[in-house]
Each structure stands twice: as C-alpha cells, then as structure tokens.
Design a protein around this motif. Structure first.
Motif, PDB file in Angstrom:
ATOM      1  N   LEU A   1       0.873  -1.169   0.000  1.00 45.10           N
ATOM      2  CA  LEU A   1       0.000   0.000   0.000  1.00 45.10           C
ATOM      3  C   LEU A   1       0.910   1.219   0.000  1.00 45.10           C
ATOM      4  O   LEU A   1       1.853   1.288   0.788  1.00 45.10           O
ATOM      5  CB  LEU A   1      -0.886   0.023   1.246  1.00 45.10           C
ATOM      6  CG  LEU A   1      -1.864  -1.124   1.426  1.00 45.10           C
ATOM      7  CD1 LEU A   1      -2.636  -0.958   2.732  1.00 45.10           C
ATOM      8  CD2 LEU A   1      -2.816  -1.218   0.252  1.00 45.10           C
ATOM      9  N   ARG A   2       0.638   2.157  -0.847  1.00 47.97           N
ATOM     10  CA  ARG A   2       1.508   3.323  -0.981  1.00 47.97           C
ATOM     11  C   ARG A   2       1.142   4.466  -0.044  1.00 47.97           C
ATOM     12  O   ARG A   2       1.948   5.373   0.164  1.00 47.97           O
ATOM     13  CB  ARG A   2       1.524   3.786  -2.426  1.00 47.97           C
ATOM     14  CG  ARG A   2       2.104   2.702  -3.323  1.00 47.97           C
ATOM     15  CD  ARG A   2       2.214   3.107  -4.773  1.00 47.97           C
ATOM     16  NE  ARG A   2       2.711   2.004  -5.578  1.00 47.97           N
ATOM     17  CZ  ARG A   2       3.960   1.575  -5.609  1.00 47.97           C
ATOM     18  NH1 ARG A   2       4.860   2.145  -4.866  1.00 47.97           N
ATOM     19  NH2 ARG A   2       4.308   0.563  -6.383  1.00 47.97           N
ATOM     20  N   SER A   3      -0.039   4.415   0.513  1.00 50.21           N
ATOM     21  CA  SER A   3      -0.472   5.467   1.441  1.00 50.21           C
ATOM     22  C   SER A   3      -1.065   4.848   2.698  1.00 50.21           C
ATOM     23  O   SER A   3      -2.250   5.016   2.990  1.00 50.21           O
ATOM     24  CB  SER A   3      -1.505   6.374   0.760  1.00 50.21           C
ATOM     25  OG  SER A   3      -0.951   7.016  -0.347  1.00 50.21           O
ATOM     26  N   PRO A   4      -0.240   4.126   3.459  1.00 49.24           N
ATOM     27  CA  PRO A   4      -0.782   3.496   4.667  1.00 49.24           C
ATOM     28  C   PRO A   4      -1.097   4.551   5.723  1.00 49.24           C
ATOM     29  O   PRO A   4      -0.570   5.666   5.688  1.00 49.24           O
ATOM     30  CB  PRO A   4       0.358   2.591   5.130  1.00 49.24           C
ATOM     31  CG  PRO A   4       1.592   3.293   4.656  1.00 49.24           C
ATOM     32  CD  PRO A   4       1.198   3.900   3.327  1.00 49.24           C
ATOM     33  N   ARG A   5      -1.945   4.183   6.641  1.00 47.79           N
ATOM     34  CA  ARG A   5      -2.238   5.070   7.765  1.00 47.79           C
ATOM     35  C   ARG A   5      -0.983   5.176   8.616  1.00 47.79           C
ATOM     36  O   ARG A   5      -0.361   4.160   8.958  1.00 47.79           O
ATOM     37  CB  ARG A   5      -3.389   4.521   8.592  1.00 47.79           C
ATOM     38  CG  ARG A   5      -3.699   5.411   9.770  1.00 47.79           C
ATOM     39  CD  ARG A   5      -4.883   4.950  10.531  1.00 47.79           C
ATOM     40  NE  ARG A   5      -5.098   5.876  11.640  1.00 47.79           N
ATOM     41  CZ  ARG A   5      -6.219   5.952  12.313  1.00 47.79           C
ATOM     42  NH1 ARG A   5      -7.222   5.159  12.009  1.00 47.79           N
ATOM     43  NH2 ARG A   5      -6.337   6.807  13.298  1.00 47.79           N
ATOM     44  N   ILE A   6      -0.627   6.393   8.967  1.00 50.25           N
ATOM     45  CA  ILE A   6       0.521   6.629   9.832  1.00 50.25           C
ATOM     46  C   ILE A   6       0.093   7.511  10.996  1.00 50.25           C
ATOM     47  O   ILE A   6      -0.900   8.228  10.914  1.00 50.25           O
ATOM     48  CB  ILE A   6       1.703   7.281   9.070  1.00 50.25           C
ATOM     49  CG1 ILE A   6       1.270   8.601   8.440  1.00 50.25           C
ATOM     50  CG2 ILE A   6       2.271   6.327   8.032  1.00 50.25           C
ATOM     51  CD1 ILE A   6       2.394   9.404   7.830  1.00 50.25           C
TER      52      ILE A   6
END
Length: 146
Positions: free
Chosen positions: A15-20
């Motif tokens: 996933l290129r935009s994981p939750r951080i």
C-alpha cells in the motif's frame, strides 16, 4: 532473446499510502486505532522516517499515557523494497504475520497487508473501496451521518 520479467517485489505489492501516526501518539490513542479489525500494525513516523511498528500485544502492559512508539519494534516488522514478493508472502503466512512495513533504510515507503486468506496482498484500490463501503453503511444506518 527476450528478458524474463523480474519477479514482483515488496514495493510492487505494498500500500503506498498506509495510515501513519505521529511520534506523539500515546498508548491510549494507539489502542483506540487498533480496535479496528483491519488494523494489525500501527506505523509511527517522524516525517517520512519510520520510528516504530506497533502490534496490539506490544501495548498489553503499557501505561495509557506512554508514547506508543517506545513499545513497538522495527526488527522483523520491516522489509527492503527489493524483497521478492512471493517468498515473502509464504513466510508471512508461515509466521502468521499480516503486516510488514516496506522501508528504504529508515524511510517508510509503504505497507504490505496480507489478505486474511493469505493468498495475496491488499491493494490501495481495495482499501479505498472498503472505506467507501463502511462510510456508506454508516450513512445508511444513521441518516444523520453525511
């Protein structure tokens, strides 16, 4: 002679935009986020630098006001981007691990999310579709939700 295509790697399956979450995330906040059944690991970052990967069991004995990042790990929870994807999938299934952060040095690139079936990895498109379905379901259940 045509060249054989390279085997897919971790960067291809992530996933290129994981939750951080930021470094100030507390144990109480992390526990709230981890109540979502789809969240198996919480990524704590400082800018694009991965500081910690936290799993639920890391927080069992932690004080609720502690910084969550001190209770997580990086070792065995991260992989380099060029790691071949299929052997990695098999290893994750064998270890019962559903999430691995993809890092270049200490820079977070993405997150590998093994599907519950163990047959492949979640995609950005699939995650977005599931979020839309959950939002629609909430709107259908409560007309006050917009």
């Amino acid at each position: 002679m045509s060249e054989r295509p390279a085997a897919p790697t971790a960067v291809d399956g992530m996933l290129r935009s994981p939750r951080i979450e930021p470094t100030g995330c507390t144990v109480a906040q992390a526990l709230e986020i981890l109540t979502d059944d789809h969240v198996h690991a919480l990524l704590i970052t400082d800018g694009d630098r991965l500081v910690s990967v936290i799993e639920r069991e890391d927080l069992e004995a932690a004080g609720r006001e502690d910084l969550a990042s001190v209770h997580g790990l990086l070792a065995e929870r991260t992989v380099p981007p060029a790691t071949e994807l299929e052997p990695l999938r098999r290893r994750m299934v064998a270890e019962g691990r559903r999430r691995l952060a993809v890092v270049d040095g200490d820079r977070l690139l993405g997150l590998l999310c093994l599907k519950s079936s163990g047959t492949g990895f979640c995609t950005d498109e699939g995650v977005a579709a599931r979020a839309r379905e959950r939002a629609q379901g909430a709107a259908d259940a409560d007309p006050e939700v917009s």
